[in-house]
Design an enzyme around this catalytic site. Structure first.
Site, short mmCIF file in Angstrom:
data_model
loop_
_atom_site.label_atom_id
_atom_site.label_comp_id
_atom_site.label_asym_id
_atom_site.label_seq_id
_atom_site.Cartn_x
_atom_site.Cartn_y
_atom_site.Cartn_z
N HIS A 19 33.86 38.29 32.40
CA HIS A 19 34.06 39.19 33.26
C HIS A 19 34.06 40.33 32.58
O HIS A 19 34.68 40.46 31.53
CB HIS A 19 35.67 39.06 33.82
CG HIS A 19 36.06 40.16 34.63
ND1 HIS A 19 35.43 40.40 35.93
CD2 HIS A 19 36.67 41.21 34.35
CE1 HIS A 19 36.07 41.80 36.39
NE2 HIS A 19 36.84 42.25 35.09
N SER B 201 34.65 44.82 32.89
CA SER B 201 34.97 45.86 33.69
C SER B 201 35.39 46.96 32.91
O SER B 201 35.66 46.83 31.57
CB SER B 201 36.14 45.34 34.55
OG SER B 201 36.88 46.53 35.33
N SER C 140 34.50 52.84 39.21
CA SER C 140 34.81 51.39 39.17
C SER C 140 33.41 50.70 38.72
O SER C 140 32.56 50.90 39.33
CB SER C 140 35.27 50.72 40.24
OG SER C 140 35.41 49.23 40.04
#
Length: 315
Positions: A177, A179, A187
């Site tokens: 993941h 981010s 985002s």
């Protein structure tokens, strides 16, 4: 000073200290190298490959409950120059006040969750943080422009295959993941299934990595929290990554190439690092990047960056 700035400074200082201490145990322990060295029938000493020595060190440290080891490269570049920085990553930044000069650092560690007896094979948790700090931007109080967080979990299979003098050391398969921890239009995040092959000989390391992006639905509006934060990221960031590292005398050379494997609209990036040791633990490093995916906020924005700093010895 903003709260985010304080948190990132503390995180950088604390994890770098812990990582450097445990990585030194792995790199400076002579028994790992001696264990891996084999005597051939001809009387010649076959030097162990670089990943073999790293796995031997990982195996020894696995017995220490509190040990963490270096995963990807760990470095701090107090000065970099980037030609096309994206101001979107921080509310205080605009295209008028953003600075082309900034610091960049990366912290990367891994923890064994389960390993087989007398082996470095097993399940690992890895975490990589890469941050871009407008350190010289006094106009807007030196904010962090972008920070990327990359946790992953993977299984590592060790192999014993040798071909043309190169060891096929390991295969890693896992979930990744990535981010930037932001919301709404700032985002950026995506999830991948990643497969990595590790190779090495006594003087060189190689790896080949590919991934499958877990699909997401398109956003219904810019503020949609459930939709895709970065459409077509594989078109820019790439679908495959090739890494190579070697030493020429005392100089370390590392190259990383990513590519989208699209012949009609080919995109990707290249990163080159030249390092020189100043101690058994630290190296001075000159790093150059060109292409897409320098950071998540810049995934579809071509960048050229050059920076100078130091790193933990990686191989």
């Amino acid at each position: 000073m903003t709260l985010q700035l304080k948190i990132n400074r503390l995180l950088f200082s604390g994890i770098l200290l812990a990582t450097s201490s445990t990585c030194t145990l792995a790199n400076d322990n002579p028994s790992a190298s001696e264990t891996a060295t084999k005597q051939q029938g001809s009387g010649l000493v076959a030097r162990p490959s670089l990943f073999t020595k790293r796995f031997e060190a990982d195996k020894e440290l696995a017995d220490n409950t509190f040990a963490i080891t270096q995963f990807r490269r760990n470095y701090f570049l107090p000065y970099t120059y980037v030609d096309n920085p994206n101001a979107l990553g921080n509310a205080a930044l605009t295209e008028d006040n953003i600075d082309n000069k900034e610091a960049k650092f990366q912290i990367s560690i891994k923890l064994p969750l389960y390993t087989r007896n007398e082996s470095a094979e097993g399940v690992y948790f890895g975490f990589t943080l890469t941050s871009f700090w407008q350190l010289y931007n006094t106009e807007v109080s030196k904010p962090f422009r972008e920070t990327n967080y990359e946790p992953e979990i993977f299984y590592q299979w060790n192999t014993d295959i040798k071909l043309l003098g190169i060891d096929f050391n390991a295969l890693q398969l896992g979930f990744n993941h990535m981010s930037n921890g932001q919301s709404e239009e700032r985002s950026r995040s995506w999830n991948r299934i990643m497969l990595t092959s590790l190779f090495s000989d006594a003087d060189d390391i190689y790896y080949l990595r590919t991934w499958y992006r877990i699909p997401e639905d398109a956003k219904t509006s810019p503020t949609d929290t459930a939709g895709d934060d970065n459409p077509r990221i594989t078109h820019y960031f790439g679908r495959v990554e090739l890494g190579y590292g070697t030493r020429v005398n005392d100089f370390g050379i590392f190259a990383r190439l990513r590519n989208n494997l699209e012949f009609d609209d080919n995109r990707g990036s290249i990163e080159l690092s030249l390092s020189y040791p100043v101690s058994p633990r630290y190296e001075v490093v000159l790093q150059y990047f060109s292409g897409y995916g320098d950071s998540l906020i810049d995934y579809n924005r071509r960048q050229n960056r050059i920076g100078l700093g130091f790193q933990l010895a990686a191989f």
